[in-house]
Design a protein around this motif. Structure first.
Motif, short mmCIF file in Angstrom:
data_model
loop_
_atom_site.label_atom_id
_atom_site.label_comp_id
_atom_site.label_asym_id
_atom_site.label_seq_id
_atom_site.Cartn_x
_atom_site.Cartn_y
_atom_site.Cartn_z
N TYR A 100 8.50 121.97 -76.74
CA TYR A 100 9.19 122.97 -75.93
C TYR A 100 10.54 123.24 -76.58
O TYR A 100 11.36 122.33 -76.77
CB TYR A 100 9.42 122.47 -74.50
CG TYR A 100 10.31 123.41 -73.73
CD1 TYR A 100 11.68 123.16 -73.59
CD2 TYR A 100 9.81 124.59 -73.18
CE1 TYR A 100 12.50 124.04 -72.92
CE2 TYR A 100 10.63 125.47 -72.51
CZ TYR A 100 11.98 125.19 -72.39
OH TYR A 100 12.80 126.07 -71.74
N THR A 141 8.09 127.43 -69.27
CA THR A 141 8.22 125.98 -69.10
C THR A 141 6.90 125.25 -69.25
O THR A 141 6.87 124.04 -69.35
CB THR A 141 8.82 125.67 -67.72
OG1 THR A 141 7.98 126.25 -66.72
CG2 THR A 141 10.23 126.21 -67.61
N GLU A 190 4.79 120.34 -69.01
CA GLU A 190 5.67 121.21 -68.24
C GLU A 190 7.10 120.71 -68.28
O GLU A 190 7.37 119.55 -67.96
CB GLU A 190 5.21 121.33 -66.80
CG GLU A 190 6.01 122.35 -66.01
CD GLU A 190 5.27 122.87 -64.79
OE1 GLU A 190 4.29 122.21 -64.38
OE2 GLU A 190 5.67 123.92 -64.26
N PHE A 191 8.01 121.57 -68.70
CA PHE A 191 9.43 121.26 -68.76
C PHE A 191 10.03 121.54 -67.39
O PHE A 191 9.91 122.64 -66.85
CB PHE A 191 10.11 122.13 -69.82
CG PHE A 191 11.60 122.07 -69.81
CD1 PHE A 191 12.35 123.24 -69.69
CD2 PHE A 191 12.27 120.86 -69.96
CE1 PHE A 191 13.74 123.19 -69.70
CE2 PHE A 191 13.65 120.81 -69.96
CZ PHE A 191 14.39 121.98 -69.83
N ASN A 192 10.70 120.53 -66.82
CA ASN A 192 11.37 120.68 -65.54
C ASN A 192 12.83 120.29 -65.73
O ASN A 192 13.18 119.11 -65.78
CB ASN A 192 10.70 119.80 -64.47
CG ASN A 192 11.25 120.08 -63.08
OD1 ASN A 192 12.46 120.26 -62.91
ND2 ASN A 192 10.37 120.13 -62.09
N LYS A 193 13.68 121.31 -65.82
CA LYS A 193 15.09 121.06 -66.15
C LYS A 193 15.79 120.32 -65.02
O LYS A 193 16.60 119.42 -65.28
CB LYS A 193 15.80 122.37 -66.45
CG LYS A 193 17.21 122.20 -66.98
CD LYS A 193 17.79 123.52 -67.43
CE LYS A 193 19.17 123.33 -68.04
NZ LYS A 193 19.72 124.61 -68.56
#
Lengths: 115, 115
Positions: free
Chosen positions: B50, B55, B66-69
């Motif tokens: 990523y 995301t 999945e990118f979860n900020k």
């Protein structure tokens, strides 16, 4: 095209000796990094070179040194080997510095056993 | 200093079942995130990365992450695993806030797929 190549693949050294590990990056790649992977752990960053200059150094003692040659290949040197230096040493290459579009590719590694 | 936490050291799962490998990283303004796979006695192979944008990132071999900020997480998933997915999986991050472009790895998660 050849990937990242490392030599030797396996070696055994005695405590106090010196070792040199070699790495050839993917053709066209200008950045080479070295990582140490102790059994059961994730790789730890040792050095990064880009265009023959050191661009980063991890938390390793001065017994560890490296250099990058004009053809972008690299050597990792470890002096006064300790039992704790036994590990898989991974070389990685990328077009530029890691990040952005520069994927970091790894070699198969050099297994060092210190006895 | 940047850190990466892989919450599970081992994940046993039956063939054709779904799997999630968890990864959290220490907060930073700008990071690039990666998942690498390591098969026995081999180097690291990039599964996915990523950098920016969507995301949900899709990688090779049917994996996605999945990118979860807000939760500083980058969990890896596969809807149906195969025996051949048995390997060590490493989450890694590059902190773009520093001048160093080296990967910081987690300690790894061993995925064991059982028939």
């Amino acid at each position: 095209d050849a990937g990242v190549t490392q030599s030797p693949t396996h070696l055994i050294k005695t405590r106090g000796q010196h070792v040199t590990l070699r790495c050839s990056p993917i053709s066209g790649h200008k950045s080479v990094s070295w990582y140490q992977q102790v059994l059961g752990q994730g790789p730890q960053f040792i050095f990064q070179y880009y265009e023959k200059e050191e661009r980063g150094r991890g938390n390793f003692p001065d017994r560890f040194s490296a250099r990058q040659f004009p053809n972008y290949s690299s050597e990792l040197n470890v002096n006064a080997l300790l039992l704790g230096d036994s590990a898989l040493y991974l070389c990685a290459s990328s077009l530029g510095l890691g990040g952005s579009g520069n994927t970091i590719y790894f070699g198969e590694g050099s297994w060092l056993t210190v006895v | 200093a940047q850190s990466v936490t892989q919450l599970d050291s081992q994940v046993p799962v039956f063939e054709e079942a779904p799997v999630e490998l968890r990864c959290n990283y220490s907060s930073s303004v700008s990071v690039y995130l990666f998942w690498y796979v390591q098969y026995p006695n081999q180097g690291l192979q990039l599964l996915l990365k990523y950098l920016s944008g969507s995301t949900l990132v899709k990688g090779i071999n049917g994996f996605e992450a999945e990118f979860n900020k807000s939760q500083t997480s980058f969990h890896l998933r596969k809807p149906s695993v195969h025996i051949s997915d048995t390997a060590e999986y490493f989450c890694a991050v590059i902190n773009m806030d520093t001048g160093r472009r080296a990967l910081t790895f987690g300690s790894g998660t061993r995925l064991q797929v059982q028939p």
